[in-house]
Scaffold this motif. Structure first.
Motif, PDB file in Angstrom:
ATOM      1  N   SER A 154      11.910   5.350   1.197  1.00 45.33           N
ATOM      2  CA  SER A 154      12.784   6.015   2.163  1.00 45.33           C
ATOM      3  C   SER A 154      14.114   5.274   2.339  1.00 45.33           C
ATOM      4  O   SER A 154      15.083   5.849   2.809  1.00 45.33           O
ATOM      5  CB  SER A 154      12.079   6.162   3.512  1.00 45.33           C
ATOM      6  OG  SER A 154      11.937   4.904   4.130  1.00 45.33           O
ATOM      7  N   ASP A 167       0.838  -1.197   0.000  1.00 41.52           N
ATOM      8  CA  ASP A 167       0.000   0.000   0.000  1.00 41.52           C
ATOM      9  C   ASP A 167       0.876   1.252   0.000  1.00 41.52           C
ATOM     10  O   ASP A 167       2.104   1.174  -0.015  1.00 41.52           O
ATOM     11  CB  ASP A 167      -0.971  -0.011   1.182  1.00 41.52           C
ATOM     12  CG  ASP A 167      -0.252  -0.095   2.522  1.00 41.52           C
ATOM     13  OD1 ASP A 167       0.991  -0.033   2.552  1.00 41.52           O
ATOM     14  OD2 ASP A 167      -0.943  -0.231   3.541  1.00 41.52           O
ATOM     15  N   LEU A 168       0.249   2.421   0.035  1.00 42.69           N
ATOM     16  CA  LEU A 168       0.981   3.683  -0.057  1.00 42.69           C
ATOM     17  C   LEU A 168       1.976   3.851   1.087  1.00 42.69           C
ATOM     18  O   LEU A 168       3.127   4.240   0.871  1.00 42.69           O
ATOM     19  CB  LEU A 168      -0.001   4.856  -0.087  1.00 42.69           C
ATOM     20  CG  LEU A 168       0.591   6.238  -0.255  1.00 42.69           C
ATOM     21  CD1 LEU A 168       1.401   6.334  -1.545  1.00 42.69           C
ATOM     22  CD2 LEU A 168      -0.506   7.282  -0.235  1.00 42.69           C
ATOM     23  N   GLU A 169       1.568   3.524   2.284  1.00 44.11           N
ATOM     24  CA  GLU A 169       2.456   3.667   3.440  1.00 44.11           C
ATOM     25  C   GLU A 169       3.670   2.739   3.318  1.00 44.11           C
ATOM     26  O   GLU A 169       4.801   3.125   3.616  1.00 44.11           O
ATOM     27  CB  GLU A 169       1.679   3.358   4.719  1.00 44.11           C
ATOM     28  CG  GLU A 169       2.429   3.697   5.974  1.00 44.11           C
ATOM     29  CD  GLU A 169       1.555   3.521   7.214  1.00 44.11           C
ATOM     30  OE1 GLU A 169       2.115   3.060   8.228  1.00 44.11           O
ATOM     31  OE2 GLU A 169       0.363   3.833   7.161  1.00 44.11           O
ATOM     32  N   THR A 170       3.435   1.527   2.865  1.00 47.10           N
ATOM     33  CA  THR A 170       4.530   0.570   2.684  1.00 47.10           C
ATOM     34  C   THR A 170       5.496   1.048   1.602  1.00 47.10           C
ATOM     35  O   THR A 170       6.714   0.946   1.752  1.00 47.10           O
ATOM     36  CB  THR A 170       3.969  -0.816   2.316  1.00 47.10           C
ATOM     37  OG1 THR A 170       3.003  -1.194   3.294  1.00 47.10           O
ATOM     38  CG2 THR A 170       5.043  -1.860   2.250  1.00 47.10           C
ATOM     39  N   ASP A 205       5.993   4.151   0.778  1.00 47.31           N
ATOM     40  CA  ASP A 205       6.735   5.277   1.365  1.00 47.31           C
ATOM     41  C   ASP A 205       7.961   4.773   2.110  1.00 47.31           C
ATOM     42  O   ASP A 205       9.058   5.312   1.982  1.00 47.31           O
ATOM     43  CB  ASP A 205       5.848   6.054   2.342  1.00 47.31           C
ATOM     44  CG  ASP A 205       5.118   7.204   1.688  1.00 47.31           C
ATOM     45  OD1 ASP A 205       5.601   7.711   0.659  1.00 47.31           O
ATOM     46  OD2 ASP A 205       4.061   7.599   2.212  1.00 47.31           O
ATOM     47  N   THR A 206       7.762   3.718   2.888  1.00 49.16           N
ATOM     48  CA  THR A 206       8.869   3.133   3.639  1.00 49.16           C
ATOM     49  C   THR A 206       9.909   2.559   2.688  1.00 49.16           C
ATOM     50  O   THR A 206      11.118   2.739   2.888  1.00 49.16           O
ATOM     51  CB  THR A 206       8.350   2.027   4.582  1.00 49.16           C
ATOM     52  OG1 THR A 206       7.318   2.567   5.404  1.00 49.16           O
ATOM     53  CG2 THR A 206       9.461   1.473   5.440  1.00 49.16           C
TER      54      THR A 206
END
Length: 176
Positions: free
Chosen positions: A98, A89-92, A94-95
């Protein structure tokens, strides 16, 4: 009506009798039947994507970069115990981004490849939407190329004098 709520959904069937039987099953359970197929695994999707890239006869350097990104996605998924594409998903993502140690231009290109991979999986209905489209692109500083100074042009033309007319022809071809 299922569970007191109106459901409007195409069943994708042409046979009215089969559609009625399907709806009766829903009503008996009072819920829509869930898909029985297992979601697509990250590893399997990577393999299919690389096979598609090879089948499209992409340049070897492009395929190399797709392989590199696939390896990074696989390592990231394994480290975080992510098995299925739907877990990206989007949060994953993002990680995942990073953790990149690339400069802005390389990071932008890698993001483009990630979006292409997830677009590939979206088109095949392995995921509902492409979360990578929501990732903001890095800001890439623009470094304009300055024209040659007068002194540099004189040095270039002086260096070409020993070559005579053949140098002029080469200049015309390259400078248009």
């Amino acid at each position: 009506m299922l569970g007191g709520q109106e459901v409007r959904k195409s069943l994708g069937m042409r046979d009215g009798q089969k559609a009625q039987d399907y709806v009766r099953e829903w009503e008996a359970r009072e819920t829509e039947p869930k898909s029985t197929s297992e979601p697509m695994a990250v590893q399997q999707a990577k393999e299919k994507y690389l096979a598609d890239a090879a089948a499209r006869c992409l340049n070897e350097s492009t395929i190399y970069r797709y392989r590199l990104l696939s390896k990074q996605i696989g390592d990231f998924a394994q480290k975080r115990s992510l098995r299925y594409l739907t877990e990206l998903d989007l949060e994953t993502l993002d990680t995942f981004r990073s953790e990149w140690n690339d400069g802005p231009r390389s990071s932008l290109k890698k993001l483009e490849r990630l979006r292409a991979f997830l677009r590939f999986t979206e088109k095949r209905k392995w995921i509902d939407n492409n979360p990578a489209t929501e990732l903001k692109a890095p800001k890439v500083p623009n470094k304009p190329t300055m024209p040659f100074t007068r002194e540099e042009m004189i040095r270039i033309l002086t260096a070409l004098e020993p070559y005579g007319k053949s140098a002029v022809l080469i200049l015309r071809r390259t400078c248009g």
